[in-house]
Design an enzyme around this catalytic site. Structure first.
Site, PDB file in Angstrom:
ATOM      1  N   ASP A  59       0.506  -1.102  -0.093  1.00  9.53           N
ATOM      2  CA  ASP A  59      -0.021   0.080  -0.074  1.00  9.53           C
ATOM      3  C   ASP A  59       0.977   1.669  -0.202  1.00  9.53           C
ATOM      4  O   ASP A  59       1.650   1.142   1.115  1.00  9.53           O
ATOM      5  CB  ASP A  59      -0.924   0.045   0.829  1.00  9.53           C
ATOM      6  CG  ASP A  59      -2.051   1.276   1.004  1.00  9.53           C
ATOM      7  OD1 ASP A  59      -1.848   2.380   0.640  1.00  9.53           O
ATOM      8  OD2 ASP A  59      -3.211   0.960   1.868  1.00  9.53           O
ATOM      9  N   THR A 100      -6.772   7.647  -0.375  1.00 12.11           N
ATOM     10  CA  THR A 100      -5.664   6.623  -1.628  1.00 12.11           C
ATOM     11  C   THR A 100      -5.272   8.132  -2.523  1.00 12.11           C
ATOM     12  O   THR A 100      -4.094   7.969  -2.384  1.00 12.11           O
ATOM     13  CB  THR A 100      -6.371   5.636  -2.514  1.00 12.11           C
ATOM     14  OG1 THR A 100      -6.346   4.817  -1.678  1.00 12.11           O
ATOM     15  CG2 THR A 100      -5.576   5.369  -3.687  1.00 12.11           C
ATOM     16  N   THR A 134      -4.896  13.625 -14.087  1.00 11.29           N
ATOM     17  CA  THR A 134      -6.466  13.504 -15.011  1.00 11.29           C
ATOM     18  C   THR A 134      -6.450  14.914 -15.722  1.00 11.29           C
ATOM     19  O   THR A 134      -6.251  15.764 -14.737  1.00 11.29           O
ATOM     20  CB  THR A 134      -7.238  12.479 -14.552  1.00 11.29           C
ATOM     21  OG1 THR A 134      -8.688  12.706 -15.826  1.00 11.29           O
ATOM     22  CG2 THR A 134      -7.699  13.486 -12.985  1.00 11.29           C
ATOM     23  N   ASP A 135      -7.058  14.628 -16.966  1.00 14.03           N
ATOM     24  CA  ASP A 135      -7.420  15.815 -17.257  1.00 14.03           C
ATOM     25  C   ASP A 135      -9.148  16.445 -16.568  1.00 14.03           C
ATOM     26  O   ASP A 135      -9.304  17.592 -16.653  1.00 14.03           O
ATOM     27  CB  ASP A 135      -7.929  16.095 -18.092  1.00 14.03           C
ATOM     28  CG  ASP A 135      -8.892  14.949 -19.171  1.00 14.03           C
ATOM     29  OD1 ASP A 135      -9.565  14.336 -18.392  1.00 14.03           O
ATOM     30  OD2 ASP A 135      -8.865  14.718 -20.321  1.00 14.03           O
ATOM     31  N   GLU A 136      -9.924  15.256 -15.709  1.00 12.72           N
ATOM     32  CA  GLU A 136     -11.009  16.311 -14.609  1.00 12.72           C
ATOM     33  C   GLU A 136     -10.138  16.907 -13.805  1.00 12.72           C
ATOM     34  O   GLU A 136     -11.282  17.533 -13.519  1.00 12.72           O
ATOM     35  CB  GLU A 136     -11.030  14.837 -14.395  1.00 12.72           C
ATOM     36  CG  GLU A 136     -11.548  13.820 -15.437  1.00 12.72           C
ATOM     37  CD  GLU A 136     -12.654  12.929 -15.033  1.00 12.72           C
ATOM     38  OE1 GLU A 136     -13.626  12.912 -14.162  1.00 12.72           O
ATOM     39  OE2 GLU A 136     -12.509  11.357 -15.637  1.00 12.72           O
ATOM     40  N   TYR A 160     -13.455  12.771  -6.967  1.00 12.81           N
ATOM     41  CA  TYR A 160     -12.755  11.456  -7.663  1.00 12.81           C
ATOM     42  C   TYR A 160     -11.271  12.992  -8.022  1.00 12.81           C
ATOM     43  O   TYR A 160     -10.079  13.155  -7.791  1.00 12.81           O
ATOM     44  CB  TYR A 160     -12.899  11.079  -8.639  1.00 12.81           C
ATOM     45  CG  TYR A 160     -11.955  10.747  -9.794  1.00 12.81           C
ATOM     46  CD1 TYR A 160     -10.674   9.516  -9.296  1.00 12.81           C
ATOM     47  CD2 TYR A 160     -12.164  11.337 -11.018  1.00 12.81           C
ATOM     48  CE1 TYR A 160      -9.733   9.778 -10.578  1.00 12.81           C
ATOM     49  CE2 TYR A 160     -11.286  10.969 -11.568  1.00 12.81           C
ATOM     50  CZ  TYR A 160     -10.201   9.931 -12.066  1.00 12.81           C
ATOM     51  OH  TYR A 160      -8.814   9.878 -12.665  1.00 12.81           O
ATOM     52  N   SER A 163     -10.287  14.834  -5.502  1.00  5.80           N
ATOM     53  CA  SER A 163      -9.139  14.261  -4.937  1.00  5.80           C
ATOM     54  C   SER A 163      -7.709  14.503  -5.976  1.00  5.80           C
ATOM     55  O   SER A 163      -6.773  14.658  -5.189  1.00  5.80           O
ATOM     56  CB  SER A 163      -9.266  12.893  -4.415  1.00  5.80           C
ATOM     57  OG  SER A 163      -9.472  12.181  -5.865  1.00  5.80           O
ATOM     58  N   LYS A 164      -7.777  13.739  -7.123  1.00  8.20           N
ATOM     59  CA  LYS A 164      -6.642  14.081  -8.070  1.00  8.20           C
ATOM     60  C   LYS A 164      -5.794  15.769  -8.261  1.00  8.20           C
ATOM     61  O   LYS A 164      -4.622  15.804  -7.831  1.00  8.20           O
ATOM     62  CB  LYS A 164      -7.362  13.341  -9.008  1.00  8.20           C
ATOM     63  CG  LYS A 164      -7.744  12.389  -9.166  1.00  8.20           C
ATOM     64  CD  LYS A 164      -5.763  11.582  -9.022  1.00  8.20           C
ATOM     65  CE  LYS A 164      -5.226  11.226 -10.138  1.00  8.20           C
ATOM     66  NZ  LYS A 164      -3.642  10.480  -9.936  1.00  8.20           N
ATOM     67  N   TYR A 217     -26.089   8.077 -20.365  1.00 10.86           N
ATOM     68  CA  TYR A 217     -25.702   8.858 -19.599  1.00 10.86           C
ATOM     69  C   TYR A 217     -26.265  10.205 -20.336  1.00 10.86           C
ATOM     70  O   TYR A 217     -26.285  10.249 -21.132  1.00 10.86           O
ATOM     71  CB  TYR A 217     -25.005   9.506 -18.809  1.00 10.86           C
ATOM     72  CG  TYR A 217     -25.135   8.637 -17.305  1.00 10.86           C
ATOM     73  CD1 TYR A 217     -25.860   8.233 -16.850  1.00 10.86           C
ATOM     74  CD2 TYR A 217     -22.750   8.681 -17.233  1.00 10.86           C
ATOM     75  CE1 TYR A 217     -24.992   7.478 -15.638  1.00 10.86           C
ATOM     76  CE2 TYR A 217     -23.065   7.746 -15.961  1.00 10.86           C
ATOM     77  CZ  TYR A 217     -23.747   7.350 -15.158  1.00 10.86           C
ATOM     78  OH  TYR A 217     -23.515   6.508 -13.984  1.00 10.86           O
ATOM     79  N   ARG A 292     -25.010  11.662 -14.496  1.00  9.99           N
ATOM     80  CA  ARG A 292     -25.295  11.429 -12.994  1.00  9.99           C
ATOM     81  C   ARG A 292     -24.633  12.613 -12.694  1.00  9.99           C
ATOM     82  O   ARG A 292     -24.308  13.597 -13.500  1.00  9.99           O
ATOM     83  CB  ARG A 292     -23.370  10.737 -12.790  1.00  9.99           C
ATOM     84  CG  ARG A 292     -22.651  11.159 -13.823  1.00  9.99           C
ATOM     85  CD  ARG A 292     -21.392  10.745 -13.949  1.00  9.99           C
ATOM     86  NE  ARG A 292     -20.322  11.108 -13.844  1.00  9.99           N
ATOM     87  CZ  ARG A 292     -19.349  10.748 -14.640  1.00  9.99           C
ATOM     88  NH1 ARG A 292     -19.338   9.178 -14.554  1.00  9.99           N
ATOM     89  NH2 ARG A 292     -18.351  11.215 -15.613  1.00  9.99           N
TER      90      ARG A 292
END
Length: 354
Positions: A59, A100, A134-136, A160, A163-164, A217, A292
């Site tokens: 971990d 995480t 990520t690009d998000e 998500y 957090s990134k 979606y 969503r």
């Protein structure tokens, strides 16, 4: 020989990185993975017996274990891909993403910083901590134009992506505050072989093969830039080995498609490669479902920096990469069938679309 520690190397992108590094370079790879639900060691079967590859179950949040591993293996580069990555799961259960993606990254940074400080001067100069993101983190773009660049302000929309974004900021702060030589990369949506089937493309492929509904979606209008995973693996290796410390690199395929266009392309390709039993196109299986929460409208990456500074270019178009991906899933039922039947160690699947 450079020794590279890949965290999350049993995941989709991580395993592609490990296969690339072993198959296309002379470097040594240590794969550290906790083997959570989306990890699959069979994705590493092509390199499992290579003497330059080693798997370690562990971990990233266990700082002492990571520190011992860095020392024992004399690691030169950390490529940090370990993360919780499914947006729908982050909406239902954000705690794992905080643990995480934020706390785990912090522990890994601290273990790496302590290790880096004690390296001989020559090795200290070669050390890199490569954080894969990520690009998000950038939020969304309007449908009528614009691209994410490395200078785009962060505006995450989901647990998500938040957090990134937090982990990205931690990594850059460790560079500016402590001098840790870091590089950062932010990628668009990946697809390809060995993709865990809770994400859009593998889920649609397998539903098509099993003649099941294709849930989309909203009206399928959301736009993503698609990047073939093996192109991404090549880019990540370049960033880790040749990227400038303290710099970020956006990685995208320049392949924008709406979700509905992606699903239709999968249907049409499968209708050609493996016609549906009975009459009709697999497009008839599409079912529109409630959108969503916080579903970003459009993502698109400007990959100019990595293309001009490091000489990387995507080799696959969306069409060529998608056909390779579909053919792989048709030919590798032994890999995905246990997951679909619930025999994978992770148990249930997550949400319906990435």
């Amino acid at each position: 020989m450079t020794t590279i520690l890949v965290t999350g190397g049993a995941g989709f992108i991580g395993s592609a990185v490990c296969r690339h590094l072993i198959g296309e370079t002379d470097h040594r790879v240590i794969n550290l993975d906790a083997l959570t639900y989306a990890a699959n060691l069979s994705s590493l079967d092509p390199i499992a017996d290579n003497p330059r590859y080693r798997f370690v179950k562990g971990d990233i949040g266990d700082r002492e274990a990571v520190a011992a591993l860095l020392q024992a293996e004399e690691v030169d580069i950390v490529m940090h891909l370990a993360a919780e990555s499914h947006v729908d799961r982050s909406i239902d259960g954000p705690a794992a993403f905080i643990t995480t993606n934020i706390l785990g990254t912090y522990q890994l940074l601290e273990a790496s910083r302590d290790y880096w400080k004690e390296l001989p001067e020559e090795r200290r100069g070669r050390f890199r901590f490569h954080h894969v993101s990520t690009d998000e983190v950038y939020g969304e773009l309007p449908l009528d134009g614009g691209l994410f660049t490395e200078a785009t302000a962060y505006a995450p929309s989901s647990p998500y992506s938040a957090s990134k974004a937090a982990s990205d900021h931690l990594v850059m702060a460790w560079h500016h505050t402590y001098g840790l030589p870091v590089v950062l990369s932010n990628c668009s949506n990946n697809y390809g072989p060995y993709h865990f089937p809770e994400k859009l493309i593998p889920l649609m492929i397998l539903n098509c093969l099993e003649d099941k509904p294709l849930p989309v979606y909203g009206r399928g209008d959301n736009v993503r830039d698609w990047l073939y995973v093996e192109d991404h693996a090549r880019a990540l290796a370049l960033v880790a080995l040749e990227g400038e410390a303290g710099r970020g690199y956006n990685i995208g395929g320049r392949n924008e498609r709406t979700n509905l266009q992606v699903v239709h392309a999968i249907c049409d390709t499968l209708d050609r490669l493996k016609p549906r039993s009975g009459a009709g196109s697999r497009r008839d299986l599409v079912e529109f479902v409630s959108d969503r929460p916080g579903h970003d409208l459009r993502y698109a990456i400007d990959a100019t920096r990595i293309e001009t500074e490091l000489g990387w270019k995507a080799r696959e178009t969306f069409e060529t990469g998608l056909e390779k991906t579909i053919r792989w899933f048709i030919e590798n039922e032994h890999w995905w069938k246990p997951i679909r039947e619930g025999r994978h160690s992770g148990g249930r699947l997550g949400g319906i679309l990435a």
